[in-house]
Design a protein around this motif. Structure first.
Motif, PDB file in Angstrom:
ATOM      1  N   ARG A 305      11.810  -1.032 -20.455  1.00 17.66           N
ATOM      2  CA  ARG A 305      10.828  -0.152 -19.816  1.00 17.66           C
ATOM      3  C   ARG A 305       9.669  -0.937 -19.188  1.00 17.66           C
ATOM      4  O   ARG A 305       9.082  -0.521 -18.208  1.00 17.66           O
ATOM      5  CB  ARG A 305      10.296   0.862 -20.851  1.00 17.66           C
ATOM      6  N   HIS A 386      11.874   0.867  -8.757  1.00 14.10           N
ATOM      7  CA  HIS A 386      11.833   2.266  -8.350  1.00 14.10           C
ATOM      8  C   HIS A 386      12.030   3.168  -9.561  1.00 14.10           C
ATOM      9  O   HIS A 386      11.300   4.146  -9.763  1.00 14.10           O
ATOM     10  CB  HIS A 386      12.915   2.514  -7.298  1.00 14.10           C
ATOM     11  N   GLU A 387      13.013   2.813 -10.389  1.00 12.36           N
ATOM     12  CA  GLU A 387      13.333   3.618 -11.572  1.00 12.36           C
ATOM     13  C   GLU A 387      12.155   3.652 -12.547  1.00 12.36           C
ATOM     14  O   GLU A 387      11.866   4.690 -13.159  1.00 12.36           O
ATOM     15  CB  GLU A 387      14.560   2.992 -12.271  1.00 12.36           C
ATOM     16  N   LYS A 389       9.037   3.065 -11.747  1.00  9.27           N
ATOM     17  CA  LYS A 389       7.803   3.326 -10.988  1.00  9.27           C
ATOM     18  C   LYS A 389       6.832   2.145 -11.088  1.00  9.27           C
ATOM     19  O   LYS A 389       5.622   2.308 -11.268  1.00  9.27           O
ATOM     20  CB  LYS A 389       7.136   4.626 -11.462  1.00  9.27           C
ATOM     21  N   MET A 390       7.377   0.974 -11.000  1.00  6.68           N
ATOM     22  CA  MET A 390       6.556  -0.246 -11.013  1.00  6.68           C
ATOM     23  C   MET A 390       6.515  -0.840  -9.608  1.00  6.68           C
ATOM     24  O   MET A 390       7.393  -0.581  -8.782  1.00  6.68           O
ATOM     25  CB  MET A 390       7.179  -1.297 -11.957  1.00  6.68           C
ATOM     26  N   ASP A 391       5.493  -1.654  -9.352  1.00  6.99           N
ATOM     27  CA  ASP A 391       5.447  -2.374  -8.089  1.00  6.99           C
ATOM     28  C   ASP A 391       6.547  -3.445  -8.108  1.00  6.99           C
ATOM     29  O   ASP A 391       6.646  -4.198  -9.085  1.00  6.99           O
ATOM     30  CB  ASP A 391       4.076  -3.035  -7.916  1.00  6.99           C
ATOM     31  N   ARG A 438      -0.413  -1.648   0.879  1.00  3.13           N
ATOM     32  CA  ARG A 438      -0.053  -0.534  -0.018  1.00  3.13           C
ATOM     33  C   ARG A 438      -1.023   0.639   0.174  1.00  3.13           C
ATOM     34  O   ARG A 438      -0.623   1.802   0.129  1.00  3.13           O
ATOM     35  CB  ARG A 438      -0.067  -1.012  -1.477  1.00  3.13           C
ATOM     36  N   ASP A 755      11.916   1.381   0.979  1.00  2.00           N
ATOM     37  CA  ASP A 755      10.542   1.686   0.549  1.00  2.00           C
ATOM     38  C   ASP A 755       9.912   2.715   1.481  1.00  2.00           C
ATOM     39  O   ASP A 755       9.246   3.652   1.045  1.00  2.00           O
ATOM     40  CB  ASP A 755       9.731   0.388   0.545  1.00  2.00           C
ATOM     41  N   SER A 758      11.361   6.111   0.684  1.00  2.00           N
ATOM     42  CA  SER A 758      11.355   6.542  -0.723  1.00  2.00           C
ATOM     43  C   SER A 758      10.678   7.896  -0.959  1.00  2.00           C
ATOM     44  O   SER A 758      11.082   8.613  -1.883  1.00  2.00           O
ATOM     45  CB  SER A 758      10.757   5.453  -1.617  1.00  2.00           C
ATOM     46  N   LYS A 763      17.013   6.002  -2.389  1.00  2.00           N
ATOM     47  CA  LYS A 763      16.918   4.820  -3.250  1.00  2.00           C
ATOM     48  C   LYS A 763      17.644   3.614  -2.682  1.00  2.00           C
ATOM     49  O   LYS A 763      17.413   2.492  -3.096  1.00  2.00           O
ATOM     50  CB  LYS A 763      17.563   5.122  -4.620  1.00  2.00           C
TER      51      LYS A 763
END
Lengths: 783, 170
Positions: A305, A386-387, A389-391, A438, A755, A758, A763
């Motif tokens: 995680r 992506h899964e 939700k991290m950079d 970003r 990206d 998204s 995905k």
């Protein structure tokens, strides 16, 4: 005398004056007295039995001298084209490829006859009048279906379509997956593409009957390699074959193997008693010069995680075409060896299945397996980000080995020599203005605009290849590279090498190394390559090996020359050898810089009497260099795109590449290699795809009208920078740079496109990310 | 049946009897031995064969030799004068605007036409002006720089005054 530090200098290429004035000599610029033109009759069917070939009308056509078919060539040529089968551990079915079809054609464009005529147009006219009667056989195009039991077969007499099925396990994969908080799966396509060098292939053969001598001019990256196989195929001793590869208009991997037309032109010259020239048209080039890529990758990624990567499973399905490419298995294996990328995995599990289909062979194309590897692992990391939700930058950083962890061993036992992956990523993010981008992305999303930022942090393998690593897969072949460095009596230097330059600027780069190492003027150095009659044996130029293998061979030969020269200088200076210092081309006695002899003076003396006792005359050295390890260039590329929400068109707004290829000999040439590599990968990412008709196996993208390589309007300005982490595996600390751009860039572009899209829940996007594909995906996502 | 074709190529007069279907590019390469003009496709996409016909850039694979009757042609071999590189050739060298060199003659000839029409092109105008030429090695980055550098060194020297004025207006 201009003795300066040439290594690292931005020297203009010495190759260029002749090329910008039209005085290059590519093979089609050459001719022989009494030369005939050869035209190849090619199969109009992807899979069929040849019932008959009627040459009556063609034989009567104006200017025709001879028409030959497989029956004639079988008297001249034995065996088939080479294949590196040794990587195919559990070998299934690798059909032998004779240079011309006799009873069955297995791909559209396969040679079935050749016509020799006095003039270019006459040969082409007559070739159209050769009548071939075909009985169609079932055509295999979809290579995934071709794996299945009971599938139609690409070769009617084959057991099935499976060329190989090999596993590459690396660690306890089940344990790694058990630890996982998340598992993501994806199918990632690597479409077939055309390498498409601007110069198609050209061959000119001159067989001299009574001396049993063959001279073959050919547009190739590997003249010595071609000579070996012509020797085997034609039964002419290697010493009596001279292969000349003069100026070559690009190769990109598509010219690094022997080709049917080289055998056919040589044999046709022998059969006819005349010199023969064959010039590939672009149409033929697309049909019958090897294609690149052509894979399906099914991947499964296990991660924690917090973004820690655990395990990666990869299944590679490789579309070989009708005949396994000379290096077909090698590149599929490479795509797995490099699939772990620049990350610390607990375990890896790979499998590659080579599959036959009724298409042209796939073989190396710039990167050969490494672009595929980089693309899949860089996509994998983004899928995890992506899964979770991290950079994506954070996931990468979390899993890089640190600088102190080098040499770093990947799960398949590959030992990365040196690296600092976080440094290139930091630098690229700073140049592109990542945080600001970003913020801007978030703003634009509110307006319904799709801005995407794509990262690619790659590592690649260069310097093929050390016998220590390649021995067991290459059948005891050690992919050494060679050089002869000869200092003439008057002090100028001729260097002969086994590599071949076809755009890479070796004449310049190698001369820089020689000038510095021998301390002689750059202008006095001549580099010879491409003619087997005046160069030592070498495997040629591919795999970004010319500098880290060939260049080091030159450096070592220069060192041997300096060692001998030092002995002569000591003798001339009446000093002990240990007291003589070599500095910038001058040998002087320690503490007395005025008592000195230049390399030129020593060279002159080396060709006179009065040498130290027992020393032979002359000042030259030979080196066959077998590197102790591969080299491992790396870098971070960032691509910024905006996707048009209405049309799906991709606009590349910014492209930043920070590469590390170790020490740099000529920064201008290194930048040029990155530019070209990135452009080719952008081509694959956005525009290019070879298409065969599913039902007939006809090539639908048969001309440049139907197949789009990037034009000058499609490649943005590229912002380049570099870090320098010298390679510890060679004297110059160099790593190689020829393929880096291509390896890095497709993932950067596609990650940016994904990206961008998204917010729609998309995905993954396959290549080419054409407006058509993206528009359909957006329509589907908006439903 | 053969036809007479008389041309002036790089300032030299030539006369040959040729087949009417003979492409101009093959005439230049095979009949005149001017092999600096290259062939990279069959369908007029790549521009490797670009030359100047009466000052206009033409892909010489799109013309028959007989259509060049009475015309003045310039090929890459005619660009350097008195042992000096043409400024566009020099700029391609200086800016590393070439690698394998195969497409280069076509690019230089197309750039020469572009600069004759528009001596100070913007980057966009260079991209538009050279869109008929393909290169697989350079990624075009340094080709654009080379044309910009050439434009600077030439200072509009190649353009006729009226064209220069027209270019300024546009």
């Amino acid at each position: 005398m201009a003795v300066t530090t040439m290594i690292g200098a931005r020297i203009h290429r010495r190759e260029d004056p002749k090329l910008v004035t039209g005085h290059g000599s590519y093979v089609d610029d050459l001719r022989q007295v009494g030369m005939l033109y050869m035209s190849v009759v090619r199969s109009a069917q992807a899979h069929a039995r040849i019932k008959s070939i009627d040459i009556t009308d063609a034989g009567k056509a104006p200017g025709v001298v001879a028409i030959y078919t497989a029956r004639d060539f079988k008297t001249m040529i034995s065996g088939g084209l080479p294949v590196t089968e040794s990587l195919i551990a559990d070998k299934k079915y690798v059909p032998n490829q004779f240079p011309i079809a006799e009873t069955e054609v297995v791909y559209f464009g396969e040679p079935v006859a050749v016509v020799l005529a006095s003039e270019r147009y006459q040969a082409a006219d007559a070739a159209e009048q050769v009548q071939v009667d075909y009985e169609p056989l079932p055509v295999v195009v979809d290579f995934e279906k071709a794996m299945q039991k009971g599938s139609d077969k690409a070769h009617s007499d084959g057991p099935d379509n499976i060329a190989w099925d090999v596993k590459f396990p690396g660690g306890d994969i089940e344990a790694a997956f058990k630890e996982a908080d998340v598992v993501v799966k994806e199918r990632i396509l690597q479409q077939r593409v055309f390498p498409l060098s601007m110069e198609p292939r050209v061959v000119m053969a001159n067989y001299v009957p009574f001396g049993n001598q063959l001279t073959l001019w050919t547009s190739t990256q590997v003249p010595h390699f071609v000579r070996i196989f012509l020797c085997f195929g034609l039964g002419i001793p290697e010493s009596q074959i001279r292969v000349i590869s003069p100026d070559v208009g690009g190769g990109f991997g598509s010219k690094l193997r022997p080709y049917p037309e080289e055998y056919l032109a040589a044999a046709a010259s022998k059969l006819s008693g005349s010199p023969v020239k064959w010039v590939e048209t672009r149409t033929e080039n697309l049909q019958a010069t090897t294609h690149g890529r052509g894979h399906i990758f099914d991947i499964e990624v296990a991660a924690k995680r917090d973004g820690t990567l655990l395990g990666l499973k990869v299944t590679n399905l490789s579309d070989n075409g009708a005949y396994v490419g000379v290096f077909g298995a090698l590149q599929s294996a490479l795509s797995l060896f490099l699939a772990p990328g620049c990350y610390k995995w607990k375990a890896f599990d790979g499998r590659t299945v080579g599959i036959l289909s009724n298409k042209m062979s796939t073989d190396p194309y710039r990167g050969a397996g490494r672009p595929e590897a980089a693309h899949l692992v860089e996509r994998a990391v983004d899928l995890v980000a992506h899964e979770l939700k991290m950079d994506p930058a954070d996931v990468r950083r979390k899993n890089f080995p640190t600088e102190k962890e080098f040499p770093f061993t990947n799960p398949l036992g590959m030992v990365y020599d040196s690296g600092n992956y976080a440094k290139t990523l930091d630098k690229a993010m700073q140049i592109v203005g990542y945080q600001e981008l970003r913020r801007r992305q978030a703003e634009l999303r509110k307006q319904g605009r799709y801005l995407g930022i794509g990262l690619s942090t790659y590592v690649e393998i260069c310097g093929v290849g050390p016998s220590a690593a390649t021995d067991h897969v290459s059948g005891s072949i050690s992919l050494v590279e060679s050089s002869i460095v000869r200092v003439h009596p008057t002090g100028s230097v001729t260097v002969a090498v086994g590599t071949h330059s076809h755009g890479q600027g070796h004449d310049t780069t190698f001369s820089q190394i020689v000038a510095d190492t021998l301390g002689v003027p750059y202008e006095s150095v001549q580099i010879n390559h491409g003619d087997t009659s005046d160069t030592p044996f070498g495997y040629g130029t591919y795999g970004s090996r010319s500098l880290p293998v060939g260049g080091i061979s030159i450096y070592k030969s220069c060192q041997k020359v300096v060692d001998k020269a030092k002995k002569i200088a000591a003798h001339m200076l009446e000093a002990a050898e240990a007291d003589v210092v070599f500095d910038q081309g001058r040998f002087h006695v320690k503490g007395s810089p005025d008592r000195a002899k230049t390399m030129g003076e020593v060279a002159f003396r080396a060709h006179q009497t009065g040498l130290p006792d027992g020393m032979e005359e002359g000042l030259e050295a030979v080196t066959y260099f077998d590197p102790p390890n591969f080299t491992w260039p790396f870098g971070a590329h960032i691509c910024v795109v905006e996707v048009d929400p209405e049309t799906g068109a991709v606009d590349i707004q910014k492209y930043v590449a920070v590469d590390d290829c170790g020490n740099v000999i000529n920064p201008m040439i290194v930048d040029g290699q990155i530019h070209g590599g990135v452009a080719q990968a952008i081509g694959q990412a956005l525009f290019e795809e070879v298409v065969y008709a599913e039902d007939t196996g006809q090539l639908r993208t048969g001309t440049l009208l139907d197949y789009s390589i990037p034009g000058i309007g499609e490649i943005p300005d590229l912002e380049l920078d570099r870090t320098i982490t010298p390679s510890p595996t060679n004297d110059l600390g160099v790593k190689g740079v020829g393929e880096a751009g291509t390896i890095a860039a497709s993932a950067a572009v596609i990650n940016a496109v994904v990206d961008a899209l998204s917010p729609l829940g998309i995905k993954h996007v396959d290549m080419p990310a054409s407006p058509d594909r993206l528009w359909k995906m957006m329509q589907e996502a908006r439903k | 049946m053969k036809h007479k074709v008389a041309t002036t190529v790089n300032g030299r007069r030539h006369e040959h009897e040729v087949e009417p279907r003979l492409l101009l590019v093959h005439y230049l390469r095979d009949n005149l031995g001017l092999t600096g003009t290259h062939i990279g496709c069959d369908t007029s996409q790549c521009g490797a064969c670009t030359i100047l016909v009466d000052g206009q850039a033409v892909k010489s694979c799109t013309m028959f030799a007989v259509q060049a009757e009475g015309k003045s042609l310039t090929t890459i071999e005619g660009m350097a004068k008195d042992g000096e590189l043409h400024p566009i050739q020099q700029a391609f060298w200086d800016e590393h605007g070439l690698q394998c060199g195969y497409c280069t003659p076509g690019f230089i000839m197309a750039a020469s036409y572009l600069l004759s029409q528009n001596p100070n092109p913007t980057e966009d105008e260079i991209r538009k002006g050279l869109e008929g030429n393909l290169c697989r090695c350079t990624g075009y980055v340094n080709i654009i720089k080379a044309v910009q550098t050439a434009a600077k060194t030439m200072g509009g020297a190649e353009a006729k005054p009226s064209e220069r004025a027209a270019a300024r207006r546009s």
